[in-house]
Design a protein around this motif. Sequence first.
Motif, short mmCIF file in Angstrom:
data_model
loop_
_atom_site.label_atom_id
_atom_site.label_comp_id
_atom_site.label_asym_id
_atom_site.label_seq_id
_atom_site.Cartn_x
_atom_site.Cartn_y
_atom_site.Cartn_z
N ILE A 107 46.61 84.00 3.18
CA ILE A 107 46.30 83.21 1.99
C ILE A 107 44.81 83.40 1.66
O ILE A 107 43.94 83.22 2.52
CB ILE A 107 46.61 81.72 2.23
CG1 ILE A 107 48.10 81.55 2.53
CG2 ILE A 107 46.20 80.88 1.03
CD1 ILE A 107 48.49 80.16 2.95
N ASN A 108 44.53 83.77 0.42
CA ASN A 108 43.16 84.07 0.01
C ASN A 108 42.44 82.80 -0.41
O ASN A 108 42.73 82.24 -1.48
CB ASN A 108 43.17 85.08 -1.15
CG ASN A 108 43.75 86.43 -0.73
OD1 ASN A 108 43.55 86.87 0.39
ND2 ASN A 108 44.46 87.08 -1.64
N ASN A 109 41.51 82.37 0.41
CA ASN A 109 40.74 81.17 0.08
C ASN A 109 39.64 81.49 -0.92
O ASN A 109 39.22 82.65 -1.06
CB ASN A 109 40.14 80.56 1.35
CG ASN A 109 39.21 81.53 2.05
OD1 ASN A 109 39.66 82.57 2.54
ND2 ASN A 109 37.92 81.22 2.10
N ALA A 110 39.18 80.47 -1.62
CA ALA A 110 38.11 80.63 -2.62
C ALA A 110 36.74 80.53 -1.96
O ALA A 110 36.60 79.90 -0.89
CB ALA A 110 38.25 79.58 -3.71
N ALA A 388 52.85 77.28 0.76
CA ALA A 388 51.85 77.80 -0.17
C ALA A 388 52.30 79.15 -0.73
O ALA A 388 52.16 79.42 -1.93
CB ALA A 388 50.50 77.93 0.53
N MET A 389 52.85 79.99 0.13
CA MET A 389 53.39 81.27 -0.32
C MET A 389 54.51 81.05 -1.33
O MET A 389 54.57 81.72 -2.38
CB MET A 389 53.92 82.07 0.87
CG MET A 389 54.57 83.39 0.51
SD MET A 389 55.60 84.07 1.83
CE MET A 389 56.99 82.93 1.80
N ALA A 390 55.41 80.11 -1.05
CA ALA A 390 56.53 79.84 -1.94
C ALA A 390 56.05 79.33 -3.30
O ALA A 390 56.57 79.75 -4.34
CB ALA A 390 57.47 78.81 -1.30
N PHE A 391 55.05 78.45 -3.31
CA PHE A 391 54.51 77.97 -4.57
C PHE A 391 53.86 79.10 -5.36
O PHE A 391 53.95 79.15 -6.59
CB PHE A 391 53.51 76.84 -4.33
CG PHE A 391 54.14 75.48 -4.22
CD1 PHE A 391 54.37 74.72 -5.35
CD2 PHE A 391 54.52 74.97 -3.00
CE1 PHE A 391 54.96 73.48 -5.27
CE2 PHE A 391 55.12 73.73 -2.89
CZ PHE A 391 55.34 72.98 -4.03
N ILE A 459 45.10 73.29 2.09
CA ILE A 459 45.14 74.73 1.81
C ILE A 459 44.92 74.96 0.32
O ILE A 459 44.19 75.87 -0.09
CB ILE A 459 46.49 75.33 2.26
CG1 ILE A 459 46.62 75.28 3.78
CG2 ILE A 459 46.63 76.77 1.77
CD1 ILE A 459 47.98 75.72 4.30
N THR A 460 45.55 74.13 -0.50
CA THR A 460 45.41 74.24 -1.95
C THR A 460 43.96 74.09 -2.37
O THR A 460 43.44 74.89 -3.16
CB THR A 460 46.27 73.16 -2.64
OG1 THR A 460 47.63 73.30 -2.25
CG2 THR A 460 46.17 73.27 -4.15
N PHE A 471 48.86 77.81 -7.59
CA PHE A 471 48.81 79.07 -6.84
C PHE A 471 49.36 80.20 -7.69
O PHE A 471 50.31 80.03 -8.45
CB PHE A 471 49.64 78.97 -5.56
CG PHE A 471 48.93 78.34 -4.39
CD1 PHE A 471 47.87 78.99 -3.77
CD2 PHE A 471 49.33 77.11 -3.90
CE1 PHE A 471 47.22 78.42 -2.69
CE2 PHE A 471 48.70 76.53 -2.82
CZ PHE A 471 47.63 77.18 -2.21
N THR A 472 48.77 81.38 -7.55
CA THR A 472 49.28 82.57 -8.23
C THR A 472 49.70 83.61 -7.20
O THR A 472 49.38 83.50 -6.01
CB THR A 472 48.21 83.19 -9.14
OG1 THR A 472 47.20 83.83 -8.34
CG2 THR A 472 47.56 82.12 -10.03
N MET A 473 50.38 84.64 -7.67
CA MET A 473 50.84 85.69 -6.78
C MET A 473 49.69 86.48 -6.16
O MET A 473 49.86 87.15 -5.14
CB MET A 473 51.75 86.65 -7.55
CG MET A 473 52.99 86.01 -8.13
SD MET A 473 54.27 85.71 -6.90
CE MET A 473 55.02 87.32 -6.76
N ASP A 474 48.51 86.41 -6.77
CA ASP A 474 47.35 87.12 -6.22
C ASP A 474 46.63 86.32 -5.14
O ASP A 474 45.68 86.82 -4.53
CB ASP A 474 46.36 87.46 -7.35
CG ASP A 474 46.91 88.50 -8.30
OD1 ASP A 474 47.59 89.44 -7.82
OD2 ASP A 474 46.68 88.38 -9.52
#
Length: 539
Positions: A107-110, A388-391, A459-460, A471-474
């Motif tokens: 998961i790519n954090n900001a 998170a992946m599913a969202f 995580i969000t 969340f986006t696919m990227d």
Amino acid sequence: MENIFDFLGNISWWMWLLIFIFLVVIYDVFINKKHIILHNFPLVGHFRYMLESIGPELRQYIVAGNREELPFNRIERGWVYASSKNVNNYEGFGTDQDINAVNYVFINNAVVPYYMPNKHINREDPYFVACAKVMGEYHKRRRPFRPASVINVSAMSFGSLSARAIESLNLGCKKAYAYHNTGEGGLSPYHKKGADIVFQIGTGYFGIRDENGNFSMEKLVKLVKEYPSVRAIEIKLSQGAKPGKGGVLPASKITREISEIRHVPMGKDVLSPPAHSTFSNMQELVDWIEEIAEETGLPVGIKAAIGKLDEWRELASIMAETNRGPDFISIDGGEGGTGAAPPSFADHVALPWIYGFTDVYKIFQARDLTNHIVFIGSGKLGFPAKAAMAFAMGVDCINVAREAMLSVGCIQAQSCHTNTCPTGVATQNRWLQAGINVKDKSERVNYYFNNFRKELLEITHACGYEHPCQFTMDDVEINLGDRFIAKTLAETFMYNKSKVPFDSVATLAGCPNLGGSYRKGKETDVKEVETEDTSVADQ
């Protein structure tokens, strides 16, 4: 006679043991005609069967490593157990996962996480994560429904689970503001403890069937009127454990209580056929959905495990052309679930969740229908990172079945189909059920849901968002192939999810269609929070 009793009384315990062993050997060698091992290796063969019977427990506690077991490994189960007990669910010294494994998720954090304003509702309640969409809003159902929790209990019938397990789940859902799917076994007294209900209609129409086993609209309408806690209706087309296969409830398992709940006769096997008798194609399914929605006023959705896609394309076409159809779609993974099934079905029929969901989502996205539908994911998604992946892929809610069972006390003994579940969760044996303390287990369900939502929200925020729907696919990458090349979900599955209309979490909390009686009577507080949140967001 006295001499005989005196003789027997003088025999020591070890001699009785030898006599017993001798009799077992005689029986195995000369009388047993069924078991080769026992015939050829009397006595020793019994130890072999004893060890085999406790094989799952031996592997679970002694042999298997922390990340080796399936369907849920020890680390996953440990997280659910700790979360449901509301104790430390952290791990130390870094991950022990193989981060180079195929399908490993990152998961790519900001760089700059999301900052919560002082009066943000999640400062007051760090567990509040409602669904960003409203079931039935687009089709203007009379009683639309916004789930107050993004994690809810998936379809598990009374009969498949015990009365005490169902009651624990329902009370836990009530405390956590989640909904509870009844499964196809009907609405039991144990589902009526206060939680929002999604009533599932299966091919057997249990609880709403006439004397001939056919669907009865009259009984469904009566049920909905009598129990306003029923907030939505789900038509089960298939399930992950055994897609396209019916079931049999043996006469021996039908108690008077189950007979009354399911509206089935005593003393006869009850068949749950593979297909529905009320429709035979997608157009008839849509017509039936609209009829149910009109008669009950409730949102109506469908649940299915995914295989062939032609009929899904046909359904999307009908919906695009007529503005009619399901209000929500539950996508079940073909990995199996709580339902007992032949290994050939559980292992090979229907696609795993990640592939099935992406295939179906893209079909509806191509028709610009994704924001008309609430998408529900079900298939081992009861962990915050997987959620998170599913969202990111387009899910709006998560349904959990086995994870919810773990929170009630399931130990993954894998004896759900034998009626011998040692924890009393998946059995009708009253002695085994007696060990379930409903008050304690309902609290554990509540804690599991709360801690799940709290961690998902963390995580969000770490990714720079206020709500998981953003969340986006990227934002998520996945390892591909044997070269350990990580690519984003967008690159992997070749689509970007549609943007979900979202204003703020405060707006969700103030929604008049919010389920679970969340913040009932606090509309003024919600309005104040919303004003504060909007002003900060504008800055």
